[in-house]
Design a protein around this motif. Structure first.
Motif, mmCIF file in Angstrom:
data_model
loop_
_atom_site.group_PDB
_atom_site.id
_atom_site.type_symbol
_atom_site.label_atom_id
_atom_site.label_comp_id
_atom_site.label_asym_id
_atom_site.label_seq_id
_atom_site.Cartn_x
_atom_site.Cartn_y
_atom_site.Cartn_z
ATOM 1 N N MET A 51 38.598 23.285 10.121
ATOM 2 C CA MET A 51 39.926 23.283 10.734
ATOM 3 C C MET A 51 40.240 21.926 11.348
ATOM 4 O O MET A 51 39.379 21.304 11.958
ATOM 5 C CB MET A 51 40.017 24.370 11.812
ATOM 6 C CG MET A 51 40.060 25.772 11.262
ATOM 7 S SD MET A 51 40.087 27.027 12.564
ATOM 8 C CE MET A 51 41.631 26.661 13.402
ATOM 9 N N SER A 52 41.490 21.505 11.211
ATOM 10 C CA SER A 52 41.922 20.246 11.821
ATOM 11 C C SER A 52 42.196 20.456 13.310
ATOM 12 O O SER A 52 42.337 21.592 13.779
ATOM 13 C CB SER A 52 43.190 19.739 11.132
ATOM 14 O OG SER A 52 44.296 20.567 11.472
ATOM 15 N N ASP A 53 42.297 19.367 14.020
ATOM 16 C CA ASP A 53 42.637 19.453 15.450
ATOM 17 C C ASP A 53 43.996 20.108 15.645
ATOM 18 O O ASP A 53 44.194 20.878 16.576
ATOM 19 C CB ASP A 53 42.630 18.063 16.090
ATOM 20 C CG ASP A 53 41.224 17.479 16.213
ATOM 21 O OD1 ASP A 53 40.243 18.259 16.173
ATOM 22 O OD2 ASP A 53 41.116 16.249 16.354
ATOM 23 N N GLU A 54 44.935 19.819 14.756
ATOM 24 C CA GLU A 54 46.269 20.400 14.855
ATOM 25 C C GLU A 54 46.220 21.911 14.619
ATOM 26 O O GLU A 54 46.922 22.669 15.284
ATOM 27 C CB GLU A 54 47.226 19.740 13.859
ATOM 28 C CG GLU A 54 47.525 18.295 14.171
ATOM 29 C CD GLU A 54 46.445 17.326 13.648
ATOM 30 O OE1 GLU A 54 45.531 17.744 12.891
ATOM 31 O OE2 GLU A 54 46.506 16.147 14.030
ATOM 32 N N GLN A 55 45.386 22.351 13.679
ATOM 33 C CA GLN A 55 45.238 23.788 13.444
ATOM 34 C C GLN A 55 44.601 24.465 14.651
ATOM 35 O O GLN A 55 45.006 25.555 15.044
ATOM 36 C CB GLN A 55 44.402 24.031 12.189
ATOM 37 C CG GLN A 55 45.144 23.669 10.926
ATOM 38 C CD GLN A 55 44.267 23.630 9.709
ATOM 39 O OE1 GLN A 55 43.078 23.301 9.794
ATOM 40 N NE2 GLN A 55 44.833 23.950 8.554
#
Length: 87
Positions: A51-55
């Motif tokens: 998962m990305s930081d934004e997710q």
């Protein structure tokens, strides 16, 4: 509220159409269920390294909603992508 559209995807051919974090096979609802059950953000970061930081920001925002029914409605009514990037 974080921008949700580029961070999640729904495709009936993947995870039975569950709303997933884009580019992963992680259902949003599964992540939230674990968060609401008491798993910490640190544990989930270790378990879901894709998962990305934004997710993660979106997931944390959703997990702090005062109403589970609000989040369930978001998940249930999210548009279905007929084609395009898979989750």
């Amino acid at each position: 509220m974080p921008s949700a559209r580029p961070l999640v995807s729904r495709d009936h051919g993947i995870k039975a159409g569950a709303l997933c974090f884009l580019g992963t096979r992680i259902p949003v609802e599964a992540y939230l269920d674990r968060r609401w059950a008491g798993d910490t953000a640190k544990i989930l970061r270790e378990d879901y390294p894709g998962m990305s930081d934004e997710q993660r920001e979106l997931a944390e925002w959703l997990s702090t909603s005062p109403s589970r029914s609000f989040v369930d409605a978001i998940i249930r009514h999210w548009p279905v992508a007929g084609t395009g990037p898979a989750c």
